[in-house]
Write a protein that holds these residues in place. Structure first.
Motif, mmCIF file in Angstrom:
data_model
loop_
_atom_site.group_PDB
_atom_site.id
_atom_site.type_symbol
_atom_site.label_atom_id
_atom_site.label_comp_id
_atom_site.label_asym_id
_atom_site.label_seq_id
_atom_site.Cartn_x
_atom_site.Cartn_y
_atom_site.Cartn_z
ATOM 1 N N LEU A 61 0.842 -1.038 0.069
ATOM 2 C CA LEU A 61 0.173 0.128 0.008
ATOM 3 C C LEU A 61 0.882 1.338 0.036
ATOM 4 C CD1 LEU A 61 -2.878 -0.768 2.630
ATOM 5 C CD2 LEU A 61 -3.165 -0.610 0.120
ATOM 6 N N HIS A 62 0.671 2.083 -1.063
ATOM 7 C CA HIS A 62 1.344 3.465 -0.813
ATOM 8 C C HIS A 62 0.252 4.628 -0.211
ATOM 9 C CE1 HIS A 62 -0.969 4.861 -4.344
ATOM 10 N NE2 HIS A 62 -0.468 3.834 -5.002
ATOM 11 N N ARG A 63 0.908 5.657 -0.043
ATOM 12 C CA ARG A 63 0.106 6.773 0.781
ATOM 13 C C ARG A 63 -1.080 7.059 -0.106
ATOM 14 N NH1 ARG A 63 -0.588 11.819 -0.747
ATOM 15 N NH2 ARG A 63 1.092 11.571 -2.487
ATOM 16 N N GLY A 64 -1.198 7.154 -1.269
ATOM 17 C CA GLY A 64 -2.237 7.644 -1.945
ATOM 18 C C GLY A 64 -3.342 6.466 -1.934
ATOM 19 N N GLN A 65 -3.102 5.163 -1.894
ATOM 20 C CA GLN A 65 -4.035 4.131 -1.759
ATOM 21 C C GLN A 65 -4.755 4.119 -0.178
ATOM 22 O OE1 GLN A 65 -1.247 1.246 -2.507
ATOM 23 N NE2 GLN A 65 -2.470 0.550 -4.380
ATOM 24 N N ILE A 66 -3.753 4.361 0.826
ATOM 25 C CA ILE A 66 -4.368 4.525 2.259
ATOM 26 C C ILE A 66 -5.227 5.659 2.281
ATOM 27 C CG2 ILE A 66 -3.417 4.845 4.590
ATOM 28 C CD1 ILE A 66 -0.761 3.554 3.806
ATOM 29 N N GLU A 67 -4.944 6.668 1.833
ATOM 30 C CA GLU A 67 -5.718 8.063 1.914
ATOM 31 C C GLU A 67 -7.184 7.807 1.274
ATOM 32 O OE1 GLU A 67 -4.075 11.456 0.513
ATOM 33 O OE2 GLU A 67 -2.252 11.264 1.790
ATOM 34 N N LYS A 68 -7.137 7.007 0.151
ATOM 35 C CA LYS A 68 -8.257 6.610 -0.420
ATOM 36 C C LYS A 68 -9.269 5.518 0.437
ATOM 37 C CE LYS A 68 -7.618 5.167 -4.826
ATOM 38 N NZ LYS A 68 -7.272 4.377 -5.687
ATOM 39 N N LEU A 69 -8.493 4.694 1.168
ATOM 40 C CA LEU A 69 -9.286 3.792 2.000
ATOM 41 C C LEU A 69 -9.682 4.563 3.121
ATOM 42 C CD1 LEU A 69 -6.524 0.777 2.171
ATOM 43 C CD2 LEU A 69 -9.038 0.681 1.120
ATOM 44 N N LEU A 70 -9.222 5.676 3.521
ATOM 45 C CA LEU A 70 -9.673 6.444 4.622
ATOM 46 C C LEU A 70 -10.757 7.297 4.136
ATOM 47 C CD1 LEU A 70 -6.239 7.555 6.382
ATOM 48 C CD2 LEU A 70 -7.878 6.062 7.146
ATOM 49 N N LYS A 71 -10.730 7.637 3.145
ATOM 50 C CA LYS A 71 -12.151 8.330 2.676
ATOM 51 C C LYS A 71 -13.249 7.089 2.585
ATOM 52 C CE LYS A 71 -9.545 11.791 -0.523
ATOM 53 N NZ LYS A 71 -9.362 12.367 -2.033
ATOM 54 N N THR A 72 -12.917 6.245 1.990
ATOM 55 C CA THR A 72 -13.829 5.305 1.760
ATOM 56 C C THR A 72 -14.653 5.036 3.151
ATOM 57 O OG1 THR A 72 -12.925 4.281 0.043
ATOM 58 C CG2 THR A 72 -14.515 2.710 0.960
ATOM 59 N N SER A 73 -13.809 5.078 4.225
ATOM 60 C CA SER A 73 -14.499 4.645 5.410
ATOM 61 C C SER A 73 -15.456 5.764 5.931
ATOM 62 C CB SER A 73 -13.346 4.616 6.692
ATOM 63 O OG SER A 73 -12.705 5.899 6.942
ATOM 64 N N ILE A 74 -15.342 6.981 5.505
ATOM 65 C CA ILE A 74 -16.450 8.155 5.780
ATOM 66 C C ILE A 74 -17.512 7.756 5.395
ATOM 67 C CG2 ILE A 74 -16.744 10.489 5.533
ATOM 68 C CD1 ILE A 74 -13.964 11.181 5.615
ATOM 69 N N PHE A 75 -17.634 7.215 3.750
ATOM 70 C CA PHE A 75 -18.833 7.041 3.194
ATOM 71 C C PHE A 75 -19.247 5.834 3.773
ATOM 72 C CE2 PHE A 75 -16.276 9.550 0.336
ATOM 73 C CZ PHE A 75 -17.094 10.764 0.213
ATOM 74 N N SER A 76 -18.624 4.944 4.094
ATOM 75 C CA SER A 76 -19.117 3.595 4.481
ATOM 76 C C SER A 76 -19.765 3.668 6.012
ATOM 77 C CB SER A 76 -17.870 2.610 4.666
ATOM 78 O OG SER A 76 -18.427 1.272 5.404
ATOM 79 N N ASN A 77 -19.102 4.526 6.747
ATOM 80 C CA ASN A 77 -19.705 4.823 8.055
ATOM 81 C C ASN A 77 -21.169 5.524 7.978
ATOM 82 O OD1 ASN A 77 -17.550 3.329 8.974
ATOM 83 N ND2 ASN A 77 -17.116 4.784 10.555
ATOM 84 N N PHE A 78 -21.116 6.367 7.122
ATOM 85 C CA PHE A 78 -22.360 7.091 6.915
ATOM 86 C C PHE A 78 -23.588 6.309 6.363
ATOM 87 C CE2 PHE A 78 -25.327 9.443 4.259
ATOM 88 C CZ PHE A 78 -25.535 10.627 4.980
ATOM 89 N N SER A 79 -23.183 5.412 5.445
ATOM 90 C CA SER A 79 -24.313 4.340 5.101
ATOM 91 C C SER A 79 -24.678 3.676 6.089
ATOM 92 C CB SER A 79 -23.646 3.731 4.072
ATOM 93 O OG SER A 79 -23.393 4.502 2.802
ATOM 94 N N ARG A 80 -23.804 3.165 6.935
ATOM 95 C CA ARG A 80 -24.314 2.142 8.106
ATOM 96 C C ARG A 80 -25.247 2.947 9.156
ATOM 97 N NH1 ARG A 80 -18.987 0.772 10.808
ATOM 98 N NH2 ARG A 80 -19.915 -0.118 12.500
ATOM 99 N N ILE A 81 -25.029 4.304 9.434
ATOM 100 C CA ILE A 81 -25.924 5.073 9.983
ATOM 101 C C ILE A 81 -27.134 5.292 9.386
ATOM 102 C CG2 ILE A 81 -26.197 7.230 11.266
ATOM 103 C CD1 ILE A 81 -22.971 7.413 11.506
ATOM 104 N N TYR A 82 -26.997 5.575 8.209
ATOM 105 C CA TYR A 82 -28.346 5.914 7.432
ATOM 106 C C TYR A 82 -29.418 4.635 7.345
ATOM 107 C CZ TYR A 82 -31.284 7.601 3.614
ATOM 108 O OH TYR A 82 -32.492 8.098 2.658
ATOM 109 N N GLN A 83 -28.671 3.482 7.151
ATOM 110 C CA GLN A 83 -29.509 2.208 7.124
ATOM 111 C C GLN A 83 -30.249 2.054 8.565
ATOM 112 O OE1 GLN A 83 -26.820 -0.895 6.064
ATOM 113 N NE2 GLN A 83 -26.460 -0.045 3.969
ATOM 114 N N PHE A 84 -29.810 2.412 9.622
ATOM 115 C CA PHE A 84 -30.089 2.328 10.789
ATOM 116 C C PHE A 84 -31.265 3.481 11.329
ATOM 117 C CE2 PHE A 84 -29.733 1.284 15.509
ATOM 118 C CZ PHE A 84 -29.610 -0.068 15.693
#
Length: 347
Positions: A61-84
């Motif tokens: 994993l390079h820096r750009g990929q890690i930052e992309k994964l971090l961004k993904t976690s924001i949207f993933s957590n939002f979706s989890r809350i929305y479903q609930f």
């Protein structure tokens, strides 16, 4: 009792998610790591990222990929809350999610202004979120090669009108397009809050966003005075057209002041200048981040069965990703741990 019942389930859900966020102690450990792969390995052992990143090889994993994964976690957590969430809570979440749409629009526009036509924005972190929560065709937008094409692709969407107005000005800059989106979003929040919320929810939303708008306006006024020496008319055109604790006459005096130093003296007489002794024009940005974070934490603790708990968590999650991005950059460039922590804490 109705509010308690409607928020009891989602409050418990968010408390569990909040407990997994990266702590200050963990940030202290992260900035002492010798390399970016070791940061990735560290995050793989945390509750927040361990499960989603378990199959990844931190050494590739390079820096750009890690930052992309971090961004993904924001949207993933939002979706989890929305479903609930229930129908009323989803009204707030749908309003809040517009900031994510604007975030992506700004990324694409930055790419276009930088003329990186052969390197389109990677929208993979956002695609699943937009599929579920947005009417924007992010793939089509990311494929645009000019601002004209980009704005045209937004026809039929709410963001078309504010951007098309800017497009009519030949000298329009990226800043102007970004500001148009922000002003549209802020005005929408302020105008619909009384329709979406009542009682404590309305009070807390008004306080959270009201102080935010005031502080953003103060920041912009002082930056324009200190660094750009903008004319008053140009400053007024870019201010958020809502006030909370700042009086309109105070904004007028600050904007019309003859110099940055005069504006600093006037600031001491405002609500924020009087209430916070240590607050000055030069540290507004750092204070704004701390004040918003503190306000949201306080409101969420005071009334854990309200919209404040939703706003507080979403803000803290975004804040965590921003701080982790800074930490990774500091590790990458070998910044001393103490200095890195200063950058992180000021964010």
């Amino acid at each position: 009792m109705g509010t308690l019942l409607s928020y009891s389930g989602i409050s418990a859900k968010i408390r569990a998610m909040q407990s997994k966020l990266i702590t200050d102690e963990q940030f202290q450990e992260i900035v002492q790591l010798p390399s970016v792969p070791q940061v990735a390995a560290y995050l793989k052992r945390t509750q927040e990222y361990g499960k989603a990143w378990a199959s990844l090889d931190e050494n590739t994993l390079h820096r750009g990929q890690i930052e992309k994964l971090l961004k993904t976690s924001i949207f993933s957590n939002f979706s989890r809350i929305y479903q609930f969430a229930n129908a009323e809570q989803r009204k707030f979440l749908e309003l809040y999610s517009k900031r994510y749409e604007i975030r992506v629009l700004k990324e694409v526009m930055t790419n276009l202004f930088d003329h990186r036509d052969t390197d389109p924005v990677d929208i993979s972190p956002y695609r699943e979120f937009f599929r579920k929560h947005s009417k924007l065709d992010v793939d089509r937008l990311a494929a645009c090669t000019t601002m004209e094409e980009f704005v045209d692709a937004l026809k039929g969407n709410e963001f078309y009108q504010p951007l098309s107005k800017i497009q009519n000005h030949e000298s329009a800059l990226l800043f102007d397009y970004g500001m148009a989106l922000d002003l549209y979003y802020f005005a929408q929040i302020w105008n619909v809050r009384k329709k979406l919320f009542s009682g404590n929810d309305l009070k807390e939303i008004t306080k959270a966003y009201g102080e935010k708008f005031d502080m953003l306006n103060l920041q912009f006024i002082f930056r324009s005075k200190r660094f750009f020496r903008m004319a008053p008319a140009d400053i007024y055109a870019l201010l958020i057209p809502m006030t909370y604790k700042l009086k309109k006459e105070e904004i007028h005096d600050l904007v019309e002041s003859s110099s940055y130093e005069d504006a600093r003296k006037m600031f001491r007489k405002t609500y924020y200048g009087k209430k916070y002794d240590y607050l000055a024009a030069h540290n507004l940005e750092e204070f704004y981040n701390r004040m918003l974070r503190t306000t949201l934490e306080k409101e969420a603790r005071k009334d854990p069965y309200s919209v404040a708990v939703l706003y507080s968590y979403l803000y803290h999650k975004e804040h965590e990703v921003n701080r982790l991005t800074i930490a990774i950059e500091c590790v990458r460039y070998g910044v001393a741990a103490d200095e890195a922590l200063q950058y992180i804490r000021s964010n």
